[in-house]
Design a protein around this motif. Structure first.
Motif, mmCIF file in Angstrom:
data_model
loop_
_atom_site.group_PDB
_atom_site.id
_atom_site.type_symbol
_atom_site.label_atom_id
_atom_site.label_comp_id
_atom_site.label_asym_id
_atom_site.label_seq_id
_atom_site.Cartn_x
_atom_site.Cartn_y
_atom_site.Cartn_z
ATOM 1 N N LEU A 112 -1.088 -8.909 10.635
ATOM 2 C CA LEU A 112 -2.298 -8.710 9.665
ATOM 3 C C LEU A 112 -3.684 -8.613 10.446
ATOM 4 C CD1 LEU A 112 -1.141 -10.899 6.872
ATOM 5 C CD2 LEU A 112 -1.325 -8.318 6.962
ATOM 6 N N GLY A 113 -3.842 -9.614 11.494
ATOM 7 C CA GLY A 113 -4.919 -9.465 12.051
ATOM 8 C C GLY A 113 -5.387 -8.189 12.775
ATOM 9 N N ALA A 114 -4.220 -7.563 13.445
ATOM 10 C CA ALA A 114 -4.288 -6.267 14.070
ATOM 11 C C ALA A 114 -4.664 -4.968 13.158
ATOM 12 C CB ALA A 114 -2.907 -6.024 15.113
ATOM 13 N N LEU A 115 -3.680 -5.217 12.007
ATOM 14 C CA LEU A 115 -4.323 -3.990 11.161
ATOM 15 C C LEU A 115 -5.623 -4.433 10.534
ATOM 16 C CD1 LEU A 115 -0.807 -4.466 8.800
ATOM 17 C CD2 LEU A 115 -1.583 -2.324 10.410
ATOM 18 N N ASP A 116 -6.251 -5.394 10.494
ATOM 19 C CA ASP A 116 -7.615 -5.483 10.094
ATOM 20 C C ASP A 116 -8.281 -4.892 11.046
ATOM 21 O OD1 ASP A 116 -9.513 -6.709 8.019
ATOM 22 O OD2 ASP A 116 -10.021 -7.592 10.083
ATOM 23 N N ALA A 117 -7.920 -5.296 12.236
ATOM 24 C CA ALA A 117 -8.899 -4.916 13.408
ATOM 25 C C ALA A 117 -8.889 -3.019 13.541
ATOM 26 C CB ALA A 117 -8.515 -5.243 14.612
ATOM 27 N N ALA A 118 -7.886 -2.425 12.971
ATOM 28 C CA ALA A 118 -7.626 -1.159 13.013
ATOM 29 C C ALA A 118 -8.120 -0.573 11.847
ATOM 30 C CB ALA A 118 -6.109 -0.860 13.419
ATOM 31 N N GLY A 119 -8.766 -1.327 10.812
ATOM 32 C CA GLY A 119 -9.227 -0.903 9.725
ATOM 33 C C GLY A 119 -8.388 -0.702 8.372
ATOM 34 N N LEU A 120 -7.216 -1.218 8.538
ATOM 35 C CA LEU A 120 -6.184 -1.030 7.524
ATOM 36 C C LEU A 120 -6.002 -2.539 6.948
ATOM 37 C CD1 LEU A 120 -3.808 1.060 9.493
ATOM 38 C CD2 LEU A 120 -5.206 1.775 7.546
ATOM 39 N N ALA A 121 -5.492 -2.553 5.495
ATOM 40 C CA ALA A 121 -5.061 -3.562 4.764
ATOM 41 C C ALA A 121 -3.594 -3.263 4.333
ATOM 42 C CB ALA A 121 -5.985 -3.762 3.410
ATOM 43 N N PRO A 122 -2.827 -4.394 4.062
ATOM 44 C CA PRO A 122 -1.472 -4.054 3.723
ATOM 45 C C PRO A 122 -1.223 -3.000 2.801
ATOM 46 C CG PRO A 122 -1.773 -6.446 4.177
ATOM 47 C CD PRO A 122 -3.148 -5.702 3.997
ATOM 48 N N GLU A 123 -1.896 -2.902 1.610
ATOM 49 C CA GLU A 123 -1.986 -2.151 0.670
ATOM 50 C C GLU A 123 -2.106 -0.557 1.076
ATOM 51 O OE1 GLU A 123 -5.895 -4.133 -0.135
ATOM 52 O OE2 GLU A 123 -3.799 -4.628 0.845
ATOM 53 N N ASP A 124 -2.457 -0.492 2.271
ATOM 54 C CA ASP A 124 -2.746 0.839 2.899
ATOM 55 C C ASP A 124 -1.497 1.352 3.436
ATOM 56 O OD1 ASP A 124 -5.524 0.936 2.284
ATOM 57 O OD2 ASP A 124 -5.993 0.079 3.944
ATOM 58 N N ILE A 125 -0.558 0.408 3.844
ATOM 59 C CA ILE A 125 0.660 1.137 4.505
ATOM 60 C C ILE A 125 1.477 1.762 3.189
ATOM 61 C CG2 ILE A 125 2.753 0.481 5.720
ATOM 62 C CD1 ILE A 125 -0.032 0.030 7.049
ATOM 63 N N THR A 126 1.943 3.228 3.822
ATOM 64 C CA THR A 126 2.975 3.838 2.707
ATOM 65 C C THR A 126 4.334 3.672 2.869
ATOM 66 O OG1 THR A 126 2.700 6.049 4.075
ATOM 67 C CG2 THR A 126 0.776 5.439 2.600
ATOM 68 N N HIS A 127 4.672 3.288 4.078
ATOM 69 C CA HIS A 127 6.096 3.143 4.503
ATOM 70 C C HIS A 127 6.257 2.301 5.578
ATOM 71 C CE1 HIS A 127 5.484 7.434 3.098
ATOM 72 N NE2 HIS A 127 6.734 7.581 2.887
ATOM 73 N N VAL A 128 7.442 1.412 5.502
ATOM 74 C CA VAL A 128 7.828 0.587 6.435
ATOM 75 C C VAL A 128 9.235 0.934 6.988
ATOM 76 C CG1 VAL A 128 8.130 -1.866 6.922
ATOM 77 C CG2 VAL A 128 6.144 -1.126 5.489
ATOM 78 N N VAL A 129 9.352 1.057 8.270
ATOM 79 C CA VAL A 129 10.770 1.724 8.631
ATOM 80 C C VAL A 129 11.224 0.676 9.795
ATOM 81 C CG1 VAL A 129 11.824 3.436 9.983
ATOM 82 C CG2 VAL A 129 10.043 4.051 8.536
ATOM 83 N N PHE A 130 12.262 0.156 9.454
ATOM 84 C CA PHE A 130 12.899 -0.937 10.236
ATOM 85 C C PHE A 130 13.800 -0.351 11.280
ATOM 86 C CE2 PHE A 130 12.212 -2.783 6.261
ATOM 87 C CZ PHE A 130 11.130 -3.903 6.385
ATOM 88 N N THR A 131 13.636 -0.918 12.394
ATOM 89 C CA THR A 131 14.717 -0.654 13.706
ATOM 90 C C THR A 131 15.899 -1.349 13.452
ATOM 91 O OG1 THR A 131 13.762 -2.149 15.056
ATOM 92 C CG2 THR A 131 12.871 -0.024 15.255
ATOM 93 N N HIS A 132 15.773 -2.756 13.214
ATOM 94 C CA HIS A 132 16.813 -3.580 13.013
ATOM 95 C C HIS A 132 16.280 -4.763 12.110
ATOM 96 C CE1 HIS A 132 15.240 -4.858 16.859
ATOM 97 N NE2 HIS A 132 15.874 -6.017 16.670
ATOM 98 N N GLY A 133 17.145 -5.735 11.932
ATOM 99 C CA GLY A 133 16.985 -6.930 11.116
ATOM 100 C C GLY A 133 16.622 -8.207 11.633
ATOM 101 N N HIS A 134 16.375 -8.104 12.848
ATOM 102 C CA HIS A 134 15.942 -9.398 13.799
ATOM 103 C C HIS A 134 14.980 -9.998 13.238
ATOM 104 C CE1 HIS A 134 18.901 -9.141 17.201
ATOM 105 N NE2 HIS A 134 19.519 -9.752 16.434
ATOM 106 N N PRO A 135 14.472 -11.276 13.385
ATOM 107 C CA PRO A 135 13.261 -11.986 12.907
ATOM 108 C C PRO A 135 11.670 -11.393 13.055
ATOM 109 C CG PRO A 135 14.840 -13.611 13.351
ATOM 110 C CD PRO A 135 15.081 -12.140 13.819
ATOM 111 N N ASP A 136 11.734 -11.082 14.586
ATOM 112 C CA ASP A 136 10.367 -10.532 14.793
ATOM 113 C C ASP A 136 10.208 -9.108 14.390
ATOM 114 O OD1 ASP A 136 12.518 -10.298 16.742
ATOM 115 O OD2 ASP A 136 11.382 -9.599 18.279
ATOM 116 N N HIS A 137 11.443 -8.627 13.589
ATOM 117 C CA HIS A 137 11.081 -7.295 13.224
ATOM 118 C C HIS A 137 11.048 -7.129 11.730
ATOM 119 C CE1 HIS A 137 11.916 -5.154 17.319
ATOM 120 N NE2 HIS A 137 12.392 -6.478 17.368
ATOM 121 N N LEU A 138 11.351 -8.157 10.991
ATOM 122 C CA LEU A 138 11.759 -8.141 9.649
ATOM 123 C C LEU A 138 11.138 -9.030 8.949
ATOM 124 C CD1 LEU A 138 13.414 -7.101 7.168
ATOM 125 C CD2 LEU A 138 15.264 -8.675 7.690
#
Length: 308
Positions: A112-138
């Motif tokens: 979230l902090g990295a997105l904010d630094a890039a000028g984005l909020a969670p509601e700006d994301i249009t798609h979330v694509v998962f490589t897999h379901g491990h905790p650090d990814h999901l």
């Protein structure tokens, strides 16, 4: 192709900052642009892993000198960077994986902090694509109230990967060291159940983004080829899980992989393709922001971070 390597972003939208200034938290990003799209890597922090988690099944006598070459130890914990890939393509703002959230390791969950630094909020994301379901990814897909964090996004996961983590039998078959992985994945996927879009190997999941099966690390792990004309980059997730032995000895089993034999075969094939085609790759746990190339050596490969 225009590339900016190790761009340092400061929270609060303050623009570029220099490491070590102490002025707020810094997130390192690697950025490239080609064919009208921009691809960035944003840091979700890092994991602290016992060395045995990766090195445990490797041949001990051959392992020691290689670890020395990389400045590693079989006894010291490993710090694994976590690089979340962000694709900007017109109106589409796409995250590849959602990071760890706040329930996995205290050193991770910084997306979230990295997105904010890039000028984005969670509601700006249009798609979330998962490589897999491990905790650090999901696990970062839900907010503190267990609602979808990226509320306006379409969520996409490979059909086989979803089936594995959603299966109630997985918690009993995955092994005690990963039981929490299965419980945590199922809880999050239940929230997403009515909103998930499935895909299979080879599908064009978004314009210019193709799914590539890279099974082994998990049963349905996927990589993604982002292509515009003759230029492309492969988001490999954890199919190539580190910047040292995964390249130097890709055929060796890694303790991080659920199916070690299949994962090694996948890694070899993927590295062979990437090196032959000289295609850039982004790895979730690779150094220097995760962007670089695979270069063939006499007895394996090496990771070459992309030059700025």
């Amino acid at each position: 192709m225009q590339i900016t390597r190790r761009r340092l972003l400061q929270t609060g939208g303050a623009g570029l900052a220099l490491a070590g200034t102490g002025a707020g938290r810094l997130w390192a990003a690697t950025e490239l642009s080609f064919g009208g799209v921009t691809v960035q890597t944003l840091s979700d922090g890092h994991l602290v892993l016992p060395a045995d988690f990766i090195f445990g099944p490797m041949p001990e006598a051959e392992l020691a000198p290689l670890l020395s070459d990389f400045g590693l130890s079989a006894d010291a914990p490993l710090n694994a960077p976590c690089n979340v890939t962000l694709l900007r393509d017109g109106d589409r703002v796409v995250l590849f994986d959602a990071g760890a959230g706040n329930a996995f390791q205290p050193s991770a969950g910084e997306l979230l902090g990295a997105l904010d630094a890039a000028g984005l909020a969670p509601e700006d994301i249009t798609h979330v694509v998962f490589t897999h379901g491990h905790p650090d990814h999901l696990w970062g897909v839900l907010d503190d109230f267990d609602d979808p964090l990226f509320a306006n996004a379409t969520h996409l996961m490979g059909r086989a990967e979803w089936a594995y983590w959603y299966d109630p039998a997985t918690v009993d078959s995955i092994g005690s060291a990963r039981t929490s992985f299965a419980v945590g994945a199922r809880r999050r996927l239940e929230v997403l159940e009515d909103a998930i879009t499935f895909f299979d190997d080879g599908a064009e999941i978004l314009p210019g983004v193709a799914a590539r099966a890279s099974f082994g690390h998990t049963p349905g792990h996927m990589s993604f080829e982002i292509r515009r004309g003759t230029e492309a980059v492969m988001v490999v997730g954890d199919a190539i899980g580190n910047g040292h032995l995964a390249f130097a000895r890709p055929g060796w089993p890694s303790g991080s992989d659920q199916d070690q034999t299949l994962a090694a075969a996948t890694r070899l094939a993927l590295l062979d393709q990437l090196a032959y085609e000289q295609m850039r790759l982004i790895g979730f746990h690779l150094p220097a922001g995760g962007l670089g190339r695979a270069e063939k050596t006499s007895d394996g490969y090496r990771f070459v971070p992309e030059a700025g």
